[in-house]
Enzyme design. Sequence first.
Site, PDB file in Angstrom:
ATOM      1  N   ASP A  10       0.832  -1.268   0.093  1.00 11.26           N
ATOM      2  CA  ASP A  10      -0.087  -0.131  -0.134  1.00 11.26           C
ATOM      3  C   ASP A  10       0.979   0.971   0.002  1.00 11.26           C
ATOM      4  O   ASP A  10       1.579   1.376   1.008  1.00 11.26           O
ATOM      5  CB  ASP A  10      -0.762   0.061   1.245  1.00 11.26           C
ATOM      6  CG  ASP A  10      -2.116   1.046   1.079  1.00 11.26           C
ATOM      7  OD1 ASP A  10      -2.292   1.632   0.306  1.00 11.26           O
ATOM      8  OD2 ASP A  10      -2.722   0.958   2.174  1.00 11.26           O
ATOM      9  N   GLU A 105      -2.617   0.339  -4.422  1.00 10.30           N
ATOM     10  CA  GLU A 105      -2.191  -0.948  -3.627  1.00 10.30           C
ATOM     11  C   GLU A 105      -2.457  -2.180  -4.388  1.00 10.30           C
ATOM     12  O   GLU A 105      -3.455  -2.112  -5.468  1.00 10.30           O
ATOM     13  CB  GLU A 105      -3.238  -0.830  -2.285  1.00 10.30           C
ATOM     14  CG  GLU A 105      -4.754  -0.827  -2.843  1.00 10.30           C
ATOM     15  CD  GLU A 105      -5.817  -1.011  -1.565  1.00 10.30           C
ATOM     16  OE1 GLU A 105      -5.466  -1.736  -0.564  1.00 10.30           O
ATOM     17  OE2 GLU A 105      -6.524  -0.251  -1.475  1.00 10.30           O
TER      18      GLU A 105
END
Length: 354
Positions: A10, A105
């Site tokens: 992420d 992500e």
Amino acid sequence: MTTRKIIHVDMDAFFASVEQRDDPSLRGKPVAVGSPSGRGVVAAASYEARKFGVRSAMPSVTALRRCPDIIFVPHRFDVYRTVSRQIREIFLSYTPLVEPLSLDEAYLDVTENLRGLPSATETASEIRARIFETTQLTASAGISYNKFLAKLASDQNKPNGQFVIPPAAGPGFVATLPVSRFHGIGPRTTEKMNRLGIHTGADLRERDLGFLQANFGKSGGWYHAISRGEDNRAVTPDRPRKSSGSETTFEHDLTTPEQVEPPMLRQADSVWDWCERTGGRGRTVTVKARYSDFRIVTRSRTLGSPVNDRETLHQVSLALVRSLYPLRLGIRLIGVTLSTFEEAEAPETLLDLL
């Protein structure tokens, strides 16, 4: 059965970090990507802004109230996409099993990684280092034996960190967390669980499958599994997109058909432009409207065959929005979505709300 090695990567405050990277004068300052106008929404907030409680999807007026010194910058999606592609190439040099969730992500299955690295932890560290070397941006990573736990783990040491949840620790880790931390459990479900005496993963695990299904329907089985640290979903590359939508919030309420229809057609054009780029074709057209009192209404129509041209999408969208006339109140948001895809490429995922 081989235990999977899953990494969830992420990017840290991705949009805002790109802006701070490209404009040194923004570094170390509270930055929000979006519009400061009365009905603008924060697309992303830097960590300096987050200290004041500014979050993505927050109304801009709220962000300004919480952080009067916040600096708003307009979004540059072309730049974000370019950086996202660079990051994706790094992922693919380690494993073909990459499942993007958004521009910033993705899940990676590195059970068998292409570089022969001995552990998922080492693989995540190397990937993060290469991302920084290539983009000058930091990323956080969660490492575990399933997707649910890997995503939870990536939040633990943000920004610019990583965290591992090994198989033996999974159930215990889940037990300590409030249910509001579980992705897929939103505010309303959290409130319902709290009313039922479920506040933590441990509380959730105490409820049997029958109880959860009775109170949460089909989601009950999922809640039963994750409370035990179980998630059998595979990392799926090139997930087929289920819909393409675009919506916008207006500075002033729209009160007449002449005000409503042109911007609605622009949203339909955005959807069709995506269809043209990807070859995706859907059969269901949905028009969404939010009135000035925040009540949301939708109108949908499923056709016998996929929408194959812009004009058809326009005609169906117009018919749907005209079913709302006369307007009960002014409209503050309008959106168009195409779904029930016959065939579509994987998304170059983007926040359709923006």
